[in-house]
Design a protein around this motif. Structure first.
Motif, PDB file in Angstrom:
ATOM      1  N   UNK A 208       4.378  -2.587  16.131  1.00  0.00           N
ATOM      2  CA  UNK A 208       5.436  -1.778  15.502  1.00  0.00           C
ATOM      3  C   UNK A 208       6.806  -2.437  15.615  1.00  0.00           C
ATOM      4  N   UNK A 209       7.622  -2.284  14.567  1.00  0.00           N
ATOM      5  CA  UNK A 209       8.941  -2.928  14.584  1.00  0.00           C
ATOM      6  C   UNK A 209      10.103  -1.928  14.506  1.00  0.00           C
ATOM      7  N   UNK A 210      10.184  -1.160  13.432  1.00  0.00           N
ATOM      8  CA  UNK A 210      11.308  -0.225  13.278  1.00  0.00           C
ATOM      9  C   UNK A 210      10.785   1.188  13.164  1.00  0.00           C
ATOM     10  N   UNK A 211      11.524   2.140  13.744  1.00  0.00           N
ATOM     11  CA  UNK A 211      10.993   3.510  13.850  1.00  0.00           C
ATOM     12  C   UNK A 211      12.130   4.542  13.868  1.00  0.00           C
ATOM     13  N   UNK A 212      11.849   5.683  13.291  1.00  0.00           N
ATOM     14  CA  UNK A 212      12.747   6.839  13.451  1.00  0.00           C
ATOM     15  C   UNK A 212      11.871   8.071  13.648  1.00  0.00           C
ATOM     16  N   UNK A 213      12.389   9.058  14.379  1.00  0.00           N
ATOM     17  CA  UNK A 213      11.564  10.236  14.679  1.00  0.00           C
ATOM     18  C   UNK A 213      12.417  11.492  14.718  1.00  0.00           C
ATOM     19  N   UNK A 214      11.758  12.613  14.454  1.00  0.00           N
ATOM     20  CA  UNK A 214      12.404  13.914  14.670  1.00  0.00           C
ATOM     21  C   UNK A 214      11.381  14.849  15.290  1.00  0.00           C
ATOM     22  N   UNK A 215      11.863  15.829  16.028  1.00  0.00           N
ATOM     23  CA  UNK A 215      10.924  16.761  16.656  1.00  0.00           C
ATOM     24  C   UNK A 215      11.652  17.945  17.243  1.00  0.00           C
ATOM     25  N   UNK A 216      10.881  18.936  17.644  1.00  0.00           N
ATOM     26  CA  UNK A 216      11.497  20.117  18.231  1.00  0.00           C
ATOM     27  C   UNK A 216      10.481  20.995  18.925  1.00  0.00           C
ATOM     28  N   UNK A 217      10.970  22.067  19.476  1.00  0.00           N
ATOM     29  CA  UNK A 217      10.127  23.053  20.159  1.00  0.00           C
ATOM     30  C   UNK A 217      10.214  24.333  19.327  1.00  0.00           C
ATOM     31  N   UNK A 218       9.166  24.578  18.553  1.00  0.00           N
ATOM     32  CA  UNK A 218       9.240  25.634  17.537  1.00  0.00           C
ATOM     33  C   UNK A 218       8.460  26.894  17.921  1.00  0.00           C
ATOM     34  N   UNK A 284       7.078  10.972  13.053  1.00  0.00           N
ATOM     35  CA  UNK A 284       7.507   9.609  13.358  1.00  0.00           C
ATOM     36  C   UNK A 284       7.268   8.758  12.117  1.00  0.00           C
ATOM     37  N   UNK A 285       8.257   7.952  11.755  1.00  0.00           N
ATOM     38  CA  UNK A 285       8.140   7.056  10.598  1.00  0.00           C
ATOM     39  C   UNK A 285       8.363   5.654  11.118  1.00  0.00           C
ATOM     40  N   UNK A 286       7.392   4.750  10.923  1.00  0.00           N
ATOM     41  CA  UNK A 286       7.619   3.401  11.431  1.00  0.00           C
ATOM     42  C   UNK A 286       6.929   2.334  10.594  1.00  0.00           C
ATOM     43  N   UNK A 287       7.377   1.096  10.828  1.00  0.00           N
ATOM     44  CA  UNK A 287       6.893  -0.051  10.062  1.00  0.00           C
ATOM     45  C   UNK A 287       6.308  -1.075  11.021  1.00  0.00           C
ATOM     46  N   UNK A 288       5.215  -1.685  10.619  1.00  0.00           N
ATOM     47  CA  UNK A 288       4.599  -2.758  11.416  1.00  0.00           C
ATOM     48  C   UNK A 288       5.151  -4.133  11.014  1.00  0.00           C
ATOM     49  N   UNK A 289       4.953  -5.091  11.902  1.00  0.00           N
ATOM     50  CA  UNK A 289       5.399  -6.469  11.613  1.00  0.00           C
ATOM     51  C   UNK A 289       4.745  -7.000  10.344  1.00  0.00           C
ATOM     52  N   UNK A 290       3.532  -6.543  10.021  1.00  0.00           N
ATOM     53  CA  UNK A 290       2.874  -7.021   8.790  1.00  0.00           C
ATOM     54  C   UNK A 290       3.235  -6.171   7.570  1.00  0.00           C
ATOM     55  N   UNK A 291       4.236  -5.299   7.712  1.00  0.00           N
ATOM     56  CA  UNK A 291       4.758  -4.556   6.564  1.00  0.00           C
ATOM     57  C   UNK A 291       4.158  -3.171   6.349  1.00  0.00           C
TER      58      UNK A 291
END
Ligand SMILES: NC(=O)c1ccc[n+]([C@@H]2O[C@H](COP(=O)([O-])OP(=O)(O)OC[C@H]3O[C@@H](n4cnc5c(N)ncnc54)[C@H](O)[C@@H]3O)[C@@H](O)[C@H]2O)c1
Length: 431
Positions: A208-218, A284-291
């Motif tokens: 994994x290379x780049x990532x962004x995430x969101x979350x909560x206690x619902x 979670x949204x992320x990208x791998x080194x191989x795209x």
């Protein structure tokens, strides 16, 4: 039984529910040609005693880890304590030159990952090594997906959607137990999703290379309508959707209720406790080194349990859907992963011809659909020095699984900021 040169000495650190079924019982009787269980360690002597009473064998039992190593002289140390304590015992076992077999997640943050990696490097000259029991790799549906992806059934993988649904029985249980605090488990994006991130890393064959995430206690924690300290004696029991009487199961009562006097750990904590700080919903949204791009989500209050995993490639799509029922968290059973598959399908869509094929999935007997028993074969039913199989997760791969959850925690703590995943590890190594 007389010792043979192939028979190696094992100890198990952590004598809770997972250890009992996954390691203690199997190592005691299951693989006599290769394994001998010579000792147990736990900081709670009452739970350890309940474990030895249950198996009916008075194994040497220790509350001092280093003393256990010194007196039992094991070849291998299985680490199945609470997640945040894995690093401490892994590092001490590595320093003694042992093979470590750790439960997932191997650790709960980048600092621990880097410390374990440093110890593994430092002590490899005296025979130290570390493997992690990523049992999801051994599941029949994931095995079928791996085969098809490796055969090129969908061409080059471009994107993946992975949805993890934990139901209001199994999912809620993480909010009763030690898992509900990040200081113990790292949160569900580490404790639980390390299974899924490891499987994705393995299936995609990249890091994994780049990532962004969101979350909560619902649903749980402060989101709840009322609360008590625990289910036992709760005045809200009759109106609470999450009330459970764990103590009707004799073994659960002996291992947890009767062991409270030692460490005060409450197994049936209130799911609405205000100290809960893990997410019950996260993306979670992320990208791998191989795209390859991944969209991952986890819901811990889903109305049904199961996975929905979709791989899209240049030549087609693989799509897995699984619905499960799990009795574990409703107090009926102590064994983890004794779920019943209510429905599953693995479909292969060919982009060129439009044809859809149903891929047969073998049915598995045992815990986690037979994955645990399959894992035993690789780890315990072969000579100690046999080459690793492709499904045995070495340390560097287990590290990448935790790193994704850790990066998600960092992103969530910083307003869903984009994070460079590998820099978290190099940063921790320099610190
Ligand atoms: N691979 C899987 O499918 C799977 C399934 C369940 C659990 N697990 C993993 O197994 C491990 C154990 O989980 P569990 O469900 O059995 O939990 P548990 O609470 O039943 O057992 C944990 C044990 O660790 C001991 N412990 C906690 N802190 C300790 C410390 N500082 N020193 C010594 N002992 C300590 C506790 O006393 C307890 O006996 C965890 O790492 C968990 O993530 C993996």
């Amino acid at each position: 039984m007389p010792a043979t040169s192939e028979r190696k000495r094992y100890v198990v650190a952590g004598t809770g529910g997972r250890a009992l079924y996954m390691f203690v019982k199997p190592l005691l009787n299951g693989f006599p040609q290769y394994c001998e269980l010579v000792g147990l360690f736990d900081h709670n002597p009452l739970r350890m005693k309940a474990t030895t009473d249950h198996i009916g064998v008075a194994l040497p039992s220790y509350t001092d880890f280093d003393r256990m190593l010194a007196e039992t002289k094991p070849d291998a140390v299985v680490v199945a304590t609470k997640d945040a304590t894995h690093a401490e015992f892994i590092i001490r076992a590595l320093a003694a030159g042992k093979r470590v077999i750790a439960e997932k997640p191997v650790a709960t943050d980048a600092k621990q990952l880097s410390e374990i990696m440093r110890a593994a490097e430092r002590y490899k000259s005296i025979g130290a090594s570390c493997l992690v029991t990523h049992n999801m790799r051994y599941g029949n549906s994931i095995t079928a997906m791996k085969r098809l992806l490796d055969e090129g059934a969908i061409g080059t993988i471009k994107s993946v959607n992975f949805h993890e649904n934990l139901n209001r029985s199994h999912g809620a249980d993480y909010f009763r137990r030690w898992h509900r605090r990040k200081e113990n488990s790292g949160g569900l994006l580490i404790h639980k999703a390390s299974h899924h991130f490891d499987a994705l890393n393995w299936l995609i064959g990249s890091i994994p290379m780049e990532l962004a995430a969101q979350g909560g206690l619902m649903m749980y924690g402060a989101a709840g309508p009322f609360r008590n300290d625990r289910c036992l004696g709760c005045p809200h029991a009759s109106k609470c959707d999450f009330y459970v009487d764990f103590w009707k199961n004799d073994l659960t009562r002996q291992m947890y209720k009767d062991a409270e006097a030692s460490d005060g750990y409450v197994r049936d904590g209130c799911v609405f406790d205000l100290s809960i700080d893990i997410e019950d919903q996260a993306s979670v949204f992320y990208t791998y080194a191989n795209g390859v791009q991944v969209t991952y989500s986890l819901t811990a209050f889903a109305t049904y349990e199961g996975w929905h995993i979709q791989f899209e490639g240049t030549k087609g799509r693989l799509e897995l859907k699984e619905m499960q029922a799990t009795p574990f968290a409703s107090g009926e059973s102590m064994a983890h992963g004794l779920s019943t598959v209510l429905g599953e399908s693995l479909l292969h869509f060919d982009a060129k011809t439009g044809q859809v094929r149903t891929i047969p999935i073998a049915s598995g007997e045992g815990t986690h659909g037979g994955a645990d028993e399959a894992l035993h074969q690789d780890f315990f039913n072969r000579p100690f020095d046999a080459p690793l199989t492709n499904r045995m997760a070495p340390l560097d791969q287990a590290v990448q699984a935790v790193l994704i959850g850790h990066a998600a925690n960092v992103s969530m703590a910083n307003g869903s900021k984009k994070v460079r995943v590998q820099e978290l590890l190099t940063g921790a190594a320099k610190a």
